[in-house]
Scaffold this motif. Structure first.
Motif, PDB file in Angstrom:
ATOM      1  N   PHE A  38      42.907 110.519 -26.658  1.00  0.00           N
ATOM      2  CA  PHE A  38      44.267 111.530 -26.807  1.00  0.00           C
ATOM      3  C   PHE A  38      44.918 112.137 -26.191  1.00  0.00           C
ATOM      4  O   PHE A  38      44.778 113.598 -26.497  1.00  0.00           O
ATOM      5  CB  PHE A  38      44.008 111.988 -28.301  1.00  0.00           C
ATOM      6  N   THR A  79      47.957 112.819 -24.592  1.00  0.00           N
ATOM      7  CA  THR A  79      48.671 113.412 -24.899  1.00  0.00           C
ATOM      8  C   THR A  79      48.892 114.324 -26.234  1.00  0.00           C
ATOM      9  O   THR A  79      49.043 114.996 -25.646  1.00  0.00           O
ATOM     10  CB  THR A  79      49.972 112.407 -25.599  1.00  0.00           C
ATOM     11  N   TRP A  80      49.154 114.383 -26.902  1.00  0.00           N
ATOM     12  CA  TRP A  80      47.956 115.209 -27.831  1.00  0.00           C
ATOM     13  C   TRP A  80      47.531 116.779 -27.509  1.00  0.00           C
ATOM     14  O   TRP A  80      48.100 117.873 -27.556  1.00  0.00           O
ATOM     15  CB  TRP A  80      46.844 115.115 -29.007  1.00  0.00           C
ATOM     16  N   HIS A  81      46.658 116.466 -26.670  1.00  0.00           N
ATOM     17  CA  HIS A  81      46.272 117.664 -25.566  1.00  0.00           C
ATOM     18  C   HIS A  81      46.387 118.073 -25.029  1.00  0.00           C
ATOM     19  O   HIS A  81      46.787 119.346 -24.525  1.00  0.00           O
ATOM     20  CB  HIS A  81      44.798 116.709 -25.028  1.00  0.00           C
ATOM     21  N   ALA A 132      49.593 118.198 -25.176  1.00  0.00           N
ATOM     22  CA  ALA A 132      51.212 118.922 -25.828  1.00  0.00           C
ATOM     23  C   ALA A 132      50.262 120.326 -26.016  1.00  0.00           C
ATOM     24  O   ALA A 132      50.636 121.093 -26.317  1.00  0.00           O
ATOM     25  CB  ALA A 132      51.262 117.848 -26.812  1.00  0.00           C
ATOM     26  N   ARG A 133      49.426 120.275 -26.855  1.00  0.00           N
ATOM     27  CA  ARG A 133      48.245 121.406 -27.188  1.00  0.00           C
ATOM     28  C   ARG A 133      48.097 122.335 -26.504  1.00  0.00           C
ATOM     29  O   ARG A 133      48.293 123.689 -26.722  1.00  0.00           O
ATOM     30  CB  ARG A 133      47.152 121.075 -27.779  1.00  0.00           C
ATOM     31  N   VAL A 193      56.311 114.086 -37.821  1.00  0.00           N
ATOM     32  CA  VAL A 193      55.244 113.913 -36.915  1.00  0.00           C
ATOM     33  C   VAL A 193      53.983 114.179 -38.072  1.00  0.00           C
ATOM     34  O   VAL A 193      53.360 113.116 -37.491  1.00  0.00           O
ATOM     35  CB  VAL A 193      54.779 115.194 -36.051  1.00  0.00           C
ATOM     36  N   CYS A 229      49.613 119.714 -33.424  1.00  0.00           N
ATOM     37  CA  CYS A 229      48.999 119.263 -32.534  1.00  0.00           C
ATOM     38  C   CYS A 229      46.868 118.830 -32.643  1.00  0.00           C
ATOM     39  O   CYS A 229      46.244 118.466 -32.663  1.00  0.00           O
ATOM     40  CB  CYS A 229      48.481 120.080 -31.136  1.00  0.00           C
ATOM     41  N   LYS A 240      46.727 117.042 -36.345  1.00  0.00           N
ATOM     42  CA  LYS A 240      46.755 115.870 -35.538  1.00  0.00           C
ATOM     43  C   LYS A 240      45.137 115.554 -35.285  1.00  0.00           C
ATOM     44  O   LYS A 240      44.099 114.238 -35.434  1.00  0.00           O
ATOM     45  CB  LYS A 240      47.673 115.267 -34.704  1.00  0.00           C
ATOM     46  N   LEU A 241      45.012 116.390 -34.084  1.00  0.00           N
ATOM     47  CA  LEU A 241      43.819 116.075 -33.436  1.00  0.00           C
ATOM     48  C   LEU A 241      42.307 116.261 -34.361  1.00  0.00           C
ATOM     49  O   LEU A 241      40.954 115.745 -34.144  1.00  0.00           O
ATOM     50  CB  LEU A 241      43.591 116.826 -32.493  1.00  0.00           C
TER      51      LEU A 241
END
Length: 306
Positions: free
Chosen positions: A78, A80-82, A84-85, A126, A178, A181-182
């Motif tokens: 993941f 992309t999420w990390h 962004a966070r 989101v 984020c 989501k994570l």
């Protein structure tokens, strides 16, 4: 008899939400203390250096968990999420430290609470979380309570720092989304470790140019910022595992209640009647949505029996 089963799940969800709220209350209280320490330190030490110490101590406190799960950290998922966070957290932390150091604390706090509005907006698109009229009412009541408590006067603050305060709030909101989501995809250790390490590396670049060797007293304050931030961050991340993002984020409003108590007992700051009214409204706002939801469900159940 089977008709009663659907009501059991909402009751269970209600209990889970309360656990998330309780964890968020502890996290928020710790962040109030941290904000005061940062304000004191920023008079002598650059915000990048403060942030660097914060992240270094965060990594040290996470080291046992990192040691146990180091293999998972070397195989990131993941991304992309990390990513962004990490970027959002760096912007939120560094910019908010800068804002607190340059404008009145009340104005900076007011700007920080716009994060709740950003979270509500982003989570709808989101995370597909429901943000209905009832939820918007709760957010609006909470924000009204903030304005009553702090009664900000933005005429004294430059528009540059007002804009930076909004940017920091947006960054914090993105980081919250984020994390939510994570939290359903990755471990808490991974979520915290990536942020601690990479935000620290970004802060180190800035600290290199603005380094000031801290005194022993300042070093103690820097250590306190790091330790308390680590504990608060852990509680905060865990809170999002038990509640919807825009519900848990709304607990941020209670920060003003803590600020009033801290100011009264440590700095002899006596709130006026408007501030007290706002504090009461803030204290109640996180629970109003759940209360209205339960009343609506009870009304629907009674109507079905007629």
């Amino acid at each position: 008899m089977l008709q009663h089963n659907p009501t059991e799940q909402p009751a269970g969800l209600f209990a889970v939400q309360n656990k998330g709220i309780a964890l968020a209350l502890v996290s928020t209280a710790l962040f109030v203390v941290i904000g005061g320490l940062v304000r004191l330190l920023s008079e002598r030490i650059h915000v990048f250096e403060i942030l660097l110490f914060r992240q270094l101590i965060f990594v040290l406190m996470l080291s046992p968990a990192i040691y146990v799960g180091w293999q998972g950290l070397l195989k990131p998922r993941f991304i992309t999420w990390h990513f962004a966070r990490i970027c959002a957290a760096f912007v939120a932390l560094s910019v908010s430290f800068t804002v607190v150091a340059n404008i009145p604390l009340a104005d900076a706090t007011a700007l920080g609470f716009t994060k709740v509005l950003f979270v509500a907006l982003i989570s709808k698109y989101v995370l597909a979380e429901q943000v209905n009229v009832q939820r918007l009412l709760v957010i609006g009541l909470g924000f009204a309570g903030v304005l009553l408590v702090i009664q900000p006067r933005f005429a004294e603050a430059s528009m540059l720092y007002v804009g930076l305060g909004l940017l920091a709030a947006l960054g914090a909101a993105v980081a919250v989304i984020c994390v939510k989501k994570l939290s359903g995809l990755d471990s808490t250790t991974n979520i915290l470790a990536y942020q601690a390490i990479f935000v620290g590396l970004l802060a180190a670049v800035g600290a290199w140019f603005y380094w000031t060797t801290p005194s022993w007293a300042d070093l103690g304050l820097l250590l306190a910022v790091g330790v308390l931030s680590s504990v608060a961050q852990w509680f905060g991340v865990t809170a999002y595992k038990h509640g919807e993002a825009n519900v848990v984020a709304n607990i941020e409003y209670v920060k003003m209640v803590y600020a009033i108590l801290l100011g009264y007992y440590l700095f002899d700051e006596v709130p006026n009647k408007l501030a007290i009214a706002g504090a009461v409204l803030l204290k109640l706002s996180p629970f109003i949505g759940q209360l209205l939801s339960q009343l609506r469900k009870t009304k629907a159940k009674l109507s079905s029996l007629n």
